[in-house]
Write a protein that holds these residues in place. Sequence first.
Motif: not given
Length: 319
Positions: A75-94, A134-139
């Motif tokens: 899917s389009f979500l597998s595009i590397t740029t989108i994948c990278r952004i999702n990785a950042v968001l994933l780690f941040a919200v976790t 905490l939100s800012a530091l996580s991001l």
Amino acid sequence: MGSPVLDKVKSIYYPILATIGVPVNFVAMVILSRRKCGLSKCVTRYLVAMAATDLLVVVTDVIIRCTIGIYFPGSFLSITTICRINAVLLFAVTEASVWFTVAFTFDRFVAICCQKLKTKYCTDKVAAVVLGVLSALSLLQSIPWYFVFIPEYIIAGVPRGCAMKQAFYTDPTWGTFEVIHLVLTPCVPFILILMLNALTARHILVASRVRTSLKSHKSATPNKDPEIGNGKKSIVLLFSVSGTFILLWSTEVGYFISLHVSDSQYFVTSDLEAIGVMLQLLSTCTNACIYGVTQRKFREELRNGIKYPLQLIAKLLKA
């Protein structure tokens, strides 16, 4: 690579978790935001924030990374740029979800054990500031993950997939970053929650003994102490939320410790790691269930929310 059986389990487990996680966290946010559950503004703010981050973890991790990654790998979500952004968001919200649990636990520790500090710290304003910081530091702490990944393959000139660059495994700088990340989430929060719960439980036990002793001197047949009863009721939510966090994250923490204590860098527990992640992600759905089990007014609001559309449909049918 995990075992074929575990891979099959994951292909079923993650869609079910997503199906449950999105509605329960959304409903929890709506009910708690109405502030009709008998909870203080401070506690409500923490619980709403925890439900929001849990919902975001379900979206970024359970749905996008796991479920879509398994069933729609191209899917389009597998595009590397989108994948990278999702990785950042994933780690941040976790990270935010984990540290929000720590903040909530500390807030309740202050409320129960530090009466002089309670009036200044346990306020809606302080809670908002703590959650914002905490939100800012996580991001900020998660941004470097964007540069960890490189394209896994290229289709029609479009980089797709996310593979960790080789330097991540060999460069001491990246190695230090990974260790710091894993120590901060979840090892330090795990230890802090255990310690704060132990101190809170000890304080409650000592206070209960003192009150019971005083009442026994006043009356030969002491009645039930309403203050003790109210105190026990007020900490059920704290111990349920933080206790569930400890239980579901213990496998992940145990794996991390075993991996770095073991002489082998290829600790033969890839299945254990996968199970740890599955349990960790299960924690995104448990808080809303805990509210329903432990909070009577939350259950009442939920029942009212379910009854309203049914009553509306009944009126429309009668019209």
